[in-house]
Every structure is written in C-alpha cells, then in structure tokens.
Design an enzyme around this catalytic site. Structure first.
Site, PDB file in Angstrom:
ATOM      1  N   SER A  52      12.424  57.384  19.225  1.00 53.70           N
ATOM      2  CA  SER A  52      11.431  56.798  19.517  1.00 53.70           C
ATOM      3  C   SER A  52      10.240  56.887  18.830  1.00 53.70           C
ATOM      4  CB  SER A  52      11.548  56.342  21.076  1.00 53.70           C
ATOM      5  OG  SER A  52      10.689  55.172  21.351  1.00 53.70           O
ATOM      6  N   TYR A  62      11.114  59.088  29.873  1.00 53.98           N
ATOM      7  CA  TYR A  62      11.712  58.705  28.610  1.00 53.98           C
ATOM      8  C   TYR A  62      11.098  59.275  27.226  1.00 53.98           C
ATOM      9  CZ  TYR A  62      13.021  55.256  24.754  1.00 53.98           C
ATOM     10  OH  TYR A  62      13.502  54.382  23.760  1.00 53.98           O
TER      11      TYR A  62
HETATM   12  P1  NAP Z   1      20.015  48.706  24.811  1.00 54.43           P
HETATM   13  O1  NAP Z   1      19.977  47.215  24.283  1.00 54.43           O
HETATM   14  O2  NAP Z   1      19.466  48.754  26.181  1.00 54.43           O
HETATM   15  O3  NAP Z   1      21.456  48.763  24.772  1.00 54.43           O
HETATM   16  C1  NAP Z   1      21.977  50.091  25.391  1.00 54.43           C
HETATM   17  C2  NAP Z   1      23.214  50.539  25.012  1.00 54.43           C
HETATM   18  O4  NAP Z   1      23.486  51.912  25.350  1.00 54.43           O
HETATM   19  C3  NAP Z   1      24.307  49.681  25.589  1.00 54.43           C
HETATM   20  O5  NAP Z   1      25.383  49.570  24.482  1.00 54.43           O
HETATM   21  C4  NAP Z   1      24.953  50.628  26.604  1.00 54.43           C
HETATM   22  O6  NAP Z   1      26.206  50.174  27.190  1.00 54.43           O
HETATM   23  C5  NAP Z   1      24.886  51.766  25.972  1.00 54.43           C
HETATM   24  N1  NAP Z   1      24.623  53.041  27.153  1.00 54.43           N
HETATM   25  C6  NAP Z   1      23.611  52.998  28.248  1.00 54.43           C
HETATM   26  N2  NAP Z   1      23.903  54.140  28.625  1.00 54.43           N
HETATM   27  C7  NAP Z   1      25.126  54.659  28.200  1.00 54.43           C
HETATM   28  C8  NAP Z   1      25.806  55.920  28.591  1.00 54.43           C
HETATM   29  N3  NAP Z   1      25.671  56.827  29.637  1.00 54.43           N
HETATM   30  N4  NAP Z   1      27.074  56.075  27.756  1.00 54.43           N
HETATM   31  C9  NAP Z   1      27.320  55.434  26.601  1.00 54.43           C
HETATM   32  N5  NAP Z   1      26.780  54.609  26.547  1.00 54.43           N
HETATM   33  C10 NAP Z   1      25.633  53.850  27.339  1.00 54.43           C
HETATM   34  O7  NAP Z   1      19.230  49.529  23.964  1.00 54.43           O
HETATM   35  P2  NAP Z   1      18.514  49.489  22.526  1.00 54.43           P
HETATM   36  O8  NAP Z   1      17.262  48.892  22.739  1.00 54.43           O
HETATM   37  O9  NAP Z   1      19.404  48.779  21.369  1.00 54.43           O
HETATM   38  O10 NAP Z   1      18.275  50.909  22.261  1.00 54.43           O
HETATM   39  C11 NAP Z   1      19.148  51.829  21.565  1.00 54.43           C
HETATM   40  C12 NAP Z   1      18.473  53.206  21.178  1.00 54.43           C
HETATM   41  O11 NAP Z   1      17.153  52.913  20.460  1.00 54.43           O
HETATM   42  C13 NAP Z   1      18.149  53.918  22.454  1.00 54.43           C
HETATM   43  O12 NAP Z   1      18.379  55.293  22.420  1.00 54.43           O
HETATM   44  C14 NAP Z   1      16.611  53.602  22.766  1.00 54.43           C
HETATM   45  O13 NAP Z   1      16.079  54.770  23.497  1.00 54.43           O
HETATM   46  C15 NAP Z   1      16.258  53.598  21.317  1.00 54.43           C
HETATM   47  N6  NAP Z   1      15.069  52.802  21.149  1.00 54.43           N
HETATM   48  C16 NAP Z   1      14.978  51.317  21.471  1.00 54.43           C
HETATM   49  C17 NAP Z   1      13.624  50.729  21.196  1.00 54.43           C
HETATM   50  C18 NAP Z   1      13.687  49.401  21.430  1.00 54.43           C
HETATM   51  O14 NAP Z   1      12.359  49.087  21.861  1.00 54.43           O
HETATM   52  N7  NAP Z   1      14.456  48.793  21.562  1.00 54.43           N
HETATM   53  C19 NAP Z   1      12.650  51.476  20.765  1.00 54.43           C
HETATM   54  C20 NAP Z   1      12.644  52.889  20.631  1.00 54.43           C
HETATM   55  C21 NAP Z   1      13.933  53.361  20.484  1.00 54.43           C
HETATM   56  P3  NAP Z   1      26.510  48.887  27.933  1.00 54.43           P
HETATM   57  O15 NAP Z   1      26.335  47.470  27.026  1.00 54.43           O
HETATM   58  O16 NAP Z   1      27.950  49.209  28.492  1.00 54.43           O
HETATM   59  O17 NAP Z   1      25.796  48.754  29.033  1.00 54.43           O
END
Ligand code: NAP
Length: 248
Positions: A143, A157
C-alpha cells in the site's frame, strides 16, 4: 504450460478485478475468500460462463492449516500453481496508536504479514526449481500507506504493509535464481469495501482533493499493474514495486 493463479481475497475489490483479468489472460483461477462464499461463487461462475476455468477456495490465510489446505485444494483441482497474488488484507477502525490493543495488532499482522508469508511459502515449495518446480511469479499487495504511515487512521496497517515491502525485497533476492520473481504493488486510495471496514465508507470523497490526480483509483487499474508484473513482459523485474496511487 498451463498458467494457474491463486488470488487470495479474490472475492471482492482488487482481488476480484485481478481474478477476472487473469481469467481473460488465460489463467485458471483459484478465487480465495474467507467468509463471502456467494461473492466468490459468482466470480467463478462468471469466469466459467466466459469459457474460463476457476474454483472458489475458502481459507483464512492467516491460519497455517488453512493456507496449506488452500494450496492442496488448488493442486488437486487445478494443478501446480504458477502465479500467486498475495492480495488478502485487512484494516480496522481508524484510531490513534495509543488506543490500539494487542488483539487488534495481532489480527492485522496475522492477516497482512503472516498470511503473506504462509502463502508465499506454499507457493515457493511448488514453484522453486530447488524443489523440482518450473518457476513462477508472486505479487504482493502492499500500500502507499507503507510510504506514508497513515497517521491518525491506521499506523498498524501501514506498518504491516512496510513489512510486506521488506519481505518482497528479501524474498525476491532469496529465490531469484530459482525461477521465481517477487514484486509488490502499492495502491493508493482505491474504490473498494475496505474503507468501510475502517469506519469511513466515503473516505475517498473526503480525501480525493489531496490526491494529485484528484480522484480515487479503480480496482481494475490496480489489477492491470498486477497482471503486468505476472507476465513475461516483466521477465527481468524482481524485488520491485509499482505505485498505483494517482501520484500520491
Ligand atoms: P476488500 O475490498 O476489503 O476485500 C478484501 C478481500 O480479502 C475479500 O475478498 C476478503 O474475503 C478477503 N480476506 C480478508 N481477510 C482474509 C483472510 N484472513 N483470509 C482470506 N481472505 C481474506 O480489500 P481491497 O480494498 O480490495 O484490498 C485488497 C488488497 O489491497 C489488501 O491487501 C489491501 O491492504 C490493499 N490495498 C487496498 C487499498 C484500497 O484503497 N482499497 C489501498 C492500498 C492497498 P471475504 O469477501 O470473504 O470477506
């Protein structure tokens, strides 16, 4: 050789966009999730309807037995993994460090750091030429928070993503001569559900003026960077990072 990818946290957000794009690019896709069976099944069915190959795989990647079972399931149903996207990640309610308890810190580090290590370990056992494999590629979701620290919101985080960056560099060098590339993608503010779990579902709206491009990103824009790093176009790129953060 068949391309077989595991996308952890593939049921929503960036993971779902990555699963779809990978399927379009000819990968057989394992869509991992923790709770959301319906969302994962929908993605799998959509991929199959478009002529692709996909399975849904429930596993809490922070638990060793689950991570092992995830890779075993993929071995049996798709074959030996050739690409891993360590995407599953969590954040918790926005708060200052002095209010964070140990349980919260352990949850964050268990998923965002331990889970990434466990899945990378299982992938290396299957990919490394040292273990009889034919190589592979790992992309870790870090991130922009790793660079910025997320003060007043979630320093825990941000620190977990700093650990992911260090792990990416170290692991890339450790396995560089074994046919495996390891890189990171650092998204900025991307329009997904993750902000709601921090207690502020309209966070992008509040913050967008502080982003040089004056908008949040879309999950698909991150997925394209991930797929490039996975592809042979990135054949000499390892231990590197792509920031997908609108200039932030
Ligand atoms: P999100 O929409 O909250 O989705 C999270 C996903 O992770 C879901 O598929 C969830 O499954 C799964 N998950 C959560 N805990 C888990 C576990 N213990 N084991 C297996 N699966 C698990 O997240 P996102 O925004 O797409 O983010 C994806 C990645 O990008 C993350 O690593 C996040 O830190 C990084 N990121 C995101 C952003 C942003 O602005 N969105 C920015 C920087 C970095 P369920 O559907 O079953 O709950």
């Amino acid at each position: 050789m068949e391309k077989i990818i595991i996308v952890t946290g593939g049921s929503r957000g960036i993971g779902a966009a990555t699963a779809y794009l990978a399927a379009q690019r000819g990968y057989a896709v394992a869509v991992n999730y923790i709770h959301n069976h319906e969302a994962a099944t929908k993605i799998v069915n959509n991929i199959k309807h478009s002529g692709g190959k996909a399975i849904a795989a429930a596993a809490d990647i922070s638990l060793e037995a689950d991570a092992i079972a995830l890779f075993n399931q993929v071995d049996e149903q798709l074959g030996k993994v050739t690409a891993l996207v360590n995407n599953a990640g969590i954040l918790e309610q926005q708060m200052r460090v002095e209010n964070m308890d140990a349980a919260r810190l352990n949850r964050i580090f268990a998923v965002n750091v331990t889970g990434v290590f466990l899945c990378a370990r299982e992938a290396i056992k299957r990919m490394s030429t040292k273990h009889g494999g034919t190589g592979g590629v790992i992309v870790n979701l870090s991130s922009a928070a790793a660079r910025l620290g997320s003060p007043g919101e979630y320093v825990d985080y941000a620190a977990s993503k700093g650990a992911v960056d260090t792990m990416t560099i170290g692991l890339a060098r450790e396995v560089a001569n074994e046919g495996i590339r390891v890189n990171g993608v650092r998204p900025g503010f991307i329009d997904t559900d993750i902000h709601a779990s921090g207690g502020e579902s309209n966070r992008l709206e509040r913050i967008k003026d502080s982003i040089p491009m004056k908008r949040g990103g879309q999950a698909e824009e991150v997925a394209k960077a991930i797929l490039w790093l996975l592809s042979s176009e990135a054949s000499y790129t390892t231990g590197s990072f792509i920031d997908v953060a609108g200039g932030r």
